[in-house]
Design a protein around this motif. Sequence first.
Motif, PDB file in Angstrom:
ATOM      1  N   GLU A  73      -5.145   7.629  -1.829  1.00  0.00           N
ATOM      2  CA  GLU A  73      -5.556   8.826  -2.648  1.00  0.00           C
ATOM      3  C   GLU A  73      -6.380  10.015  -2.047  1.00  0.00           C
ATOM      4  OE1 GLU A  73      -3.878  12.172  -3.514  1.00  0.00           O
ATOM      5  OE2 GLU A  73      -3.230  11.094  -3.406  1.00  0.00           O
ATOM      6  N   GLU A  74      -5.997  11.407  -0.742  1.00  0.00           N
ATOM      7  CA  GLU A  74      -7.519  11.735  -0.588  1.00  0.00           C
ATOM      8  C   GLU A  74      -7.876  12.806  -2.223  1.00  0.00           C
ATOM      9  OE1 GLU A  74      -6.261  14.330   2.421  1.00  0.00           O
ATOM     10  OE2 GLU A  74      -4.839  15.048   1.262  1.00  0.00           O
ATOM     11  N   ASN A  75      -7.082  12.864  -2.514  1.00  0.00           N
ATOM     12  CA  ASN A  75      -7.817  13.915  -4.091  1.00  0.00           C
ATOM     13  C   ASN A  75      -8.741  12.871  -5.190  1.00  0.00           C
ATOM     14  OD1 ASN A  75      -6.865  16.256  -2.564  1.00  0.00           O
ATOM     15  ND2 ASN A  75      -4.712  15.532  -3.938  1.00  0.00           N
ATOM     16  N   SER A  76      -9.545  13.514  -5.825  1.00  0.00           N
ATOM     17  CA  SER A  76     -10.264  12.776  -6.081  1.00  0.00           C
ATOM     18  C   SER A  76      -9.591  12.655  -8.085  1.00  0.00           C
ATOM     19  CB  SER A  76     -11.408  13.535  -7.673  1.00  0.00           C
ATOM     20  OG  SER A  76     -10.742  15.176  -7.994  1.00  0.00           O
ATOM     21  N   THR A 109       1.087  -1.032   0.607  1.00  0.00           N
ATOM     22  CA  THR A 109      -0.073   0.149  -0.037  1.00  0.00           C
ATOM     23  C   THR A 109       0.571   1.125  -0.021  1.00  0.00           C
ATOM     24  OG1 THR A 109      -1.717  -0.965   1.252  1.00  0.00           O
ATOM     25  CG2 THR A 109      -1.249   1.524   1.362  1.00  0.00           C
ATOM     26  N   ILE A 110       0.664   2.254  -1.234  1.00  0.00           N
ATOM     27  CA  ILE A 110       1.254   3.004  -0.997  1.00  0.00           C
ATOM     28  C   ILE A 110       0.383   4.428  -0.771  1.00  0.00           C
ATOM     29  CG2 ILE A 110       2.343   4.922  -2.860  1.00  0.00           C
ATOM     30  CD1 ILE A 110       3.243   2.032  -4.347  1.00  0.00           C
ATOM     31  N   VAL A 111       0.645   5.306   0.765  1.00  0.00           N
ATOM     32  CA  VAL A 111      -0.146   6.784   0.990  1.00  0.00           C
ATOM     33  C   VAL A 111       0.347   7.540   0.568  1.00  0.00           C
ATOM     34  CG1 VAL A 111      -0.816   8.033   2.915  1.00  0.00           C
ATOM     35  CG2 VAL A 111      -0.282   5.116   3.492  1.00  0.00           C
ATOM     36  N   GLY A 112      -0.341   7.871  -0.437  1.00  0.00           N
ATOM     37  CA  GLY A 112      -0.248   9.160  -1.556  1.00  0.00           C
ATOM     38  C   GLY A 112      -0.256   8.944  -3.050  1.00  0.00           C
ATOM     39  N   GLY A 113      -0.989   9.945  -3.078  1.00  0.00           N
ATOM     40  CA  GLY A 113      -0.960   9.015  -4.969  1.00  0.00           C
ATOM     41  C   GLY A 113      -0.082  10.499  -5.876  1.00  0.00           C
ATOM     42  N   SER A 164      -8.508  10.013   3.347  1.00  0.00           N
ATOM     43  CA  SER A 164      -7.533  10.480   4.110  1.00  0.00           C
ATOM     44  C   SER A 164      -7.039   9.475   4.591  1.00  0.00           C
ATOM     45  CB  SER A 164      -7.907  11.479   4.541  1.00  0.00           C
ATOM     46  OG  SER A 164      -8.018  13.023   4.140  1.00  0.00           O
ATOM     47  N   ALA A 165      -5.871   9.081   4.605  1.00  0.00           N
ATOM     48  CA  ALA A 165      -4.950   8.138   5.871  1.00  0.00           C
ATOM     49  C   ALA A 165      -4.673   8.479   6.933  1.00  0.00           C
ATOM     50  CB  ALA A 165      -3.734   7.249   4.953  1.00  0.00           C
ATOM     51  N   LEU A 166      -5.594   8.293   8.342  1.00  0.00           N
ATOM     52  CA  LEU A 166      -5.611   9.394   8.876  1.00  0.00           C
ATOM     53  C   LEU A 166      -4.358   8.628  10.315  1.00  0.00           C
ATOM     54  CD1 LEU A 166      -9.649   9.785   9.455  1.00  0.00           C
ATOM     55  CD2 LEU A 166      -7.597  10.720   8.782  1.00  0.00           C
ATOM     56  N   ALA A 167      -4.246   7.306  10.790  1.00  0.00           N
ATOM     57  CA  ALA A 167      -3.622   6.471  11.739  1.00  0.00           C
ATOM     58  C   ALA A 167      -3.043   5.131  11.013  1.00  0.00           C
ATOM     59  CB  ALA A 167      -4.326   6.501  12.720  1.00  0.00           C
ATOM     60  N   SER A 217      -6.364   3.407   9.451  1.00  0.00           N
ATOM     61  CA  SER A 217      -7.509   3.672   9.291  1.00  0.00           C
ATOM     62  C   SER A 217      -7.670   5.232   8.443  1.00  0.00           C
ATOM     63  CB  SER A 217      -7.333   4.629  10.752  1.00  0.00           C
ATOM     64  OG  SER A 217      -7.860   3.674  11.366  1.00  0.00           O
ATOM     65  N   LEU A 218      -8.747   4.654   7.611  1.00  0.00           N
ATOM     66  CA  LEU A 218      -9.335   6.146   6.778  1.00  0.00           C
ATOM     67  C   LEU A 218     -10.339   7.034   7.823  1.00  0.00           C
ATOM     68  CD1 LEU A 218      -8.761   3.108   3.921  1.00  0.00           C
ATOM     69  CD2 LEU A 218      -7.265   4.839   4.293  1.00  0.00           C
ATOM     70  N   SER A 219     -10.669   7.849   6.544  1.00  0.00           N
ATOM     71  CA  SER A 219     -11.420   8.814   6.251  1.00  0.00           C
ATOM     72  C   SER A 219     -12.858   7.675   6.271  1.00  0.00           C
ATOM     73  CB  SER A 219     -11.437  10.330   5.702  1.00  0.00           C
ATOM     74  OG  SER A 219     -11.452   9.620   4.237  1.00  0.00           O
ATOM     75  N   GLY A 220     -13.832   8.153   7.082  1.00  0.00           N
ATOM     76  CA  GLY A 220     -15.264   7.870   6.347  1.00  0.00           C
ATOM     77  C   GLY A 220     -14.990   6.593   7.100  1.00  0.00           C
TER      78      GLY A 220
END
Length: 506
Positions: free
Chosen positions: A41-44, A7-11, A137-140, A151-154
């Motif tokens: 990736e938090e953006n669309s 898993t890559i956090v950040g696109g 968004s990756a939160l923790a 842990s992700l948003s939503g």
Amino acid sequence: MHLQNITIVGGGACGISAFIELFLQLRIADSHRKVSITIIEENSEVGRGLAFGTREQGHILNTQADLMGIHVSEPQHFSEWLIRHDDRVGDEVVDNQGKNEAFTTRRLYGDYLAEQFQHYFRLAQDEGMQTEVIHASALAVTRLGDGFSISLSGNKTHKCDILLLAPGTPVGNKYPELEKRSHYFSAPWPSEPILDRIPKDADVAIIGSSLSAIDALMTLTDNGYTGQIHCYSLDGQLPRVQPEKQEMPERQFLTLKNLHEIQRTQLRNPTVKEVLRLFMQEAEHYAGGKIDWKATKRDHKTAGELLKDDIQIAENGGDALINIPYSLRYDSSQMWKWLDADEKLRFKKWLGSYWASHRHCMPLVNARRVLDLFEKGQLNIIPKMEGVEYDEHEDAFKIEFDGGKTAFEKYLINATGPASAVEHMKSELMQNLLKSKLIDPDPVGGIKINTETMQVISGDQVSPNFYAVGHITNGVLLDVNAVWFNVKTIGNLCRHLTAQIIGKAS
């Protein structure tokens, strides 16, 4: 058969470069069907990130095109892409001495990144690799044996075996008490909140005078703002100006050979004083004579006068104080590794702002536009900033500078640049990683990593299956704001990770 999930956090640029290179190395090793890759990736849209998601015409790359390739060992790939797509480039190449040396808009570079990602994402799927993008968004992060739960948003979670942090450029939270104020903007990007909430005829204050402040100035200028603009900063120094045709001097004094000789003969790492002494020798050799080093403090003229001089210097190929740092591009990170932690801190204290303004210059086209603001009387650079707070009585931001002087500003843009220390990063993920002790802050900035493999270090030990790239490694590595350098470190990371996967699979 269990597929290992990476898993890559950040696109953004680092995230997609890592994705592409991992796919290529695993495909060549015929191991691509043994793993799956997830990008969070938090953006669309994947590929642009904060840095290259801007839509402003005046937000220009600070590096020429032939160093911006997103593929490992192919730094010229972007300049080659420009040549192949000449029909769609148009006004997006804003400072062009030939496509290889072009400075383009960041939004065009964002198009390039998005296109590269889409191509290789489809190719990976066509070749049988399982891939997915999660827009959240990756939160923790929580450790699960050798793996992780994210842990992700939503209120969602995602589990993986291998985790790569590539969160991009971290916005700072230097003034958290101002965040609730609607007329305060914690960064120049994205520009939409600034354009929505600041009237076109309003006076605007900017904290900072470095490249981030130039972005803020270009946003205001491109969109027809007519009010006064006041930039407050510690030193009141603008970045130097990138020469049209920059020389790459062949160094004789400040070299890896000479620094290694100190290690070999003195059985210790070099000091900042020794590096500075070699730099001064190098600069005077290049200049052909003695340099008035007191004058290099650049405090004898106004910012506007200095900028006018710098534009003329840039039009004539630069000077020793720009071209020598530029020539260090491929060696500076190794030199940085050879400094002990206390020497790195000493460098940042003594020479940090000097290095930033001379090594990370603004493109000539933007320098001319900033000079125009000075000449119209619209821009003022105010040095010796001491602090800022919100004054309820005045309903404005109170800025203190120069030994107790004060000014009140209604609109305030924080353009002090990316956060260096983890505790100053405006990122719930990074703060939670710090609290859970999954990362260790480096005393110089960012987090601790193994610089050869990019593995995260926690508790003075390499953390298995945990990697990081980009600006969050800014203490142990130096050039983390340069795409070409990050791509190089990603190559090392992917080679190490691929070897691990192939070894486990066998």
